[in-house]
Write an enzyme that holds these catalytic residues in place. Structure first.
Site, PDB file in Angstrom:
ATOM      1  N   ARG A 189      -8.646  12.852   6.392  1.00  0.00           N
ATOM      2  CA  ARG A 189      -8.288  11.472   6.058  1.00  0.00           C
ATOM      3  C   ARG A 189      -9.493  10.538   6.225  1.00  0.00           C
ATOM      4  NH1 ARG A 189      -5.716   7.656   3.098  1.00  0.00           N
ATOM      5  NH2 ARG A 189      -4.986   5.892   4.335  1.00  0.00           N
TER       6      ARG A 189
ATOM      7  N   ASP B 175       0.856  -1.177   0.000  1.00  0.00           N
ATOM      8  CA  ASP B 175       0.000   0.000   0.000  1.00  0.00           C
ATOM      9  C   ASP B 175       0.905   1.245   0.000  1.00  0.00           C
ATOM     10  OD1 ASP B 175      -2.358   1.669   0.516  1.00  0.00           O
ATOM     11  OD2 ASP B 175      -1.469   1.911   2.510  1.00  0.00           O
ATOM     12  N   ALA B 176       0.367   2.382  -0.460  1.00  0.00           N
ATOM     13  CA  ALA B 176       1.195   3.597  -0.556  1.00  0.00           C
ATOM     14  C   ALA B 176       1.004   4.535   0.644  1.00  0.00           C
ATOM     15  CB  ALA B 176       0.882   4.336  -1.853  1.00  0.00           C
ATOM     16  N   TYR B 177      -0.184   5.142   0.759  1.00  0.00           N
ATOM     17  CA  TYR B 177      -0.404   6.211   1.744  1.00  0.00           C
ATOM     18  C   TYR B 177      -0.436   5.652   3.164  1.00  0.00           C
ATOM     19  CZ  TYR B 177      -1.536   8.712  -2.499  1.00  0.00           C
ATOM     20  OH  TYR B 177      -1.469   9.257  -3.752  1.00  0.00           O
TER      21      TYR B 177
END
Lengths: 234, 234
Positions: free
Chosen positions: A48, A17-19
């Site tokens: 968020r 996953d990135a964020y």
């Protein structure tokens, strides 16, 4: 911590996953605090939450003939809602700077070293971000040279945790789901990937409780630095 | 407020959301505060957030062959997560009392009068609750006698805002979607119902911002007392 009794997980590729997993979103909160003194944490947290909520709701409510908005649009809508909810005067300039902050994140300090250590195992990104957002991040942070592919949910037309998103990794790697290690710091993403059938490693940096709405991850680690040993590549 | 320029909405039936729309969940927060002094608001807010989040995530992540958990199970899981996240010692007795509080809610004070005024227009409930939870609530509060039907998402096997849930009202009433007025105090539920095609009235008691991830409601009211005039039944 490995959930079963073996000491390492046997996988043939790793998908990240990135964020919040590879890239630290703390810089967004720091900028929010500079812009709205005393309210930066509240704004970045609500932002968020709404960002994720909107991805889930759009994925769930739309019929196949209706098009979801991409992650850049969702992120902007979530910011507008959050600023209004907190009664913060969001100027066009402040809005622009906050949205730009999502395009200019730093990787966690251990990311590059970990990715190098894991080679030659295939290392991918699979993220809610648009292809554009992700390719920009990978290029500007230099991580692109340690990654074999960057996959965006754009190719599936729906957001995580839809099984159609995790299927993108299977299609790209041509591996059976349990042979793919999926690494995320988002508990709900870990649950979704495990329900799909991937081998899941939850990076629980903050010591959050286990989510209760689905299957447990195969392993829980406190930072990415623990990952190479976990998959036998230390 | 009516979003377009007409003074009333033309609908042939009204479908109500239950939790937070007809039934006040404040008593749950009050009990939480009695059990965990100073933390009642935090617990009840996180509990409600996680409850909704789990309904969305399960609806989105599961393949058609995997069964979602019902709303009673989701509600219990969300409570367990929330208590652990807030480091609150949840005894079996306190857990039992909190879960029972969801079965013993009061309607908002204006609900019975409004439902009576709206007759003989068909008046239904469409809710995430299980059939059992909803029938118990309707019976113990006396609202059952003012309702023509109580529809649970159980019949669709998925949660709001899936279009399959709003379709239950269409199937039951045998009306075209725009002829059905859908009334909810949950902004995300109003957006989902409007994306499906119902005529939507958002009961915005708290003065929350408009959600930004989908179409706007046809009308916004501050309390249910405004509803009869809005649909020409004052």
């Amino acid at each position: 911590m490995i959930a079963n009794s073996v000491s390492t997980l046997s996988v043939d590729a790793l998908v990240f996953d990135a964020y919040g997993t590879l890239f630290d979103v703390q810089s967004v909160a720091t900028l929010a605090e500079r812009l709205f003194s005393g309210q930066g944490a509240a704004l970045s947290q609500l932002w968020r939450s709404k960002q994720l909520e909107y991805t889930w709701l759009q994925s769930l409510m739309l019929s196949p003939m209706q098009r979801r908005e991409d992650f850049a649009a969702i992120t902007a809508h979530a910011l507008d809602f959050s600023a209004e909810a907190l009664h913060l005067p969001l100027t066009a300039a402040a809005r622009h700077r906050l949205l730009d902050a999502y395009l200019d994140l730093s990787p966690y300090p251990d990311v590059a070293t970990v990715l190098v250590t894991l080679a030659p195992m295939p290392r991918l990104v699979l993220s809610n971000g648009t292809r554009e957002m992700l390719e920009l991040l990978a290029a500007t942070t230099g991580l692109a040279s340690h990654l074999d592919a960057v996959l965006s949910v754009d190719a599936a037309g729906v957001y995580k945790p839809s099984p159609r998103v995790y299927q993108l990794a299977v299609d790209h790697l041509k591996l059976l789901p349990p042979r793919i290690g999926f690494v995320s710091s988002n508990g709900w993403d870990a649950v979704g990937a495990k329900a799909f059938g991937l081998t899941v490693i939850w990076v629980n940096r903050a010591g959050a409780p286990l989510e209760r709405h689905g299957p447990k991850p195969d392993a829980i680690i406190g930072s990415l630095a623990e990952l190479p040993a976990l998959v036998g590549r230390a």
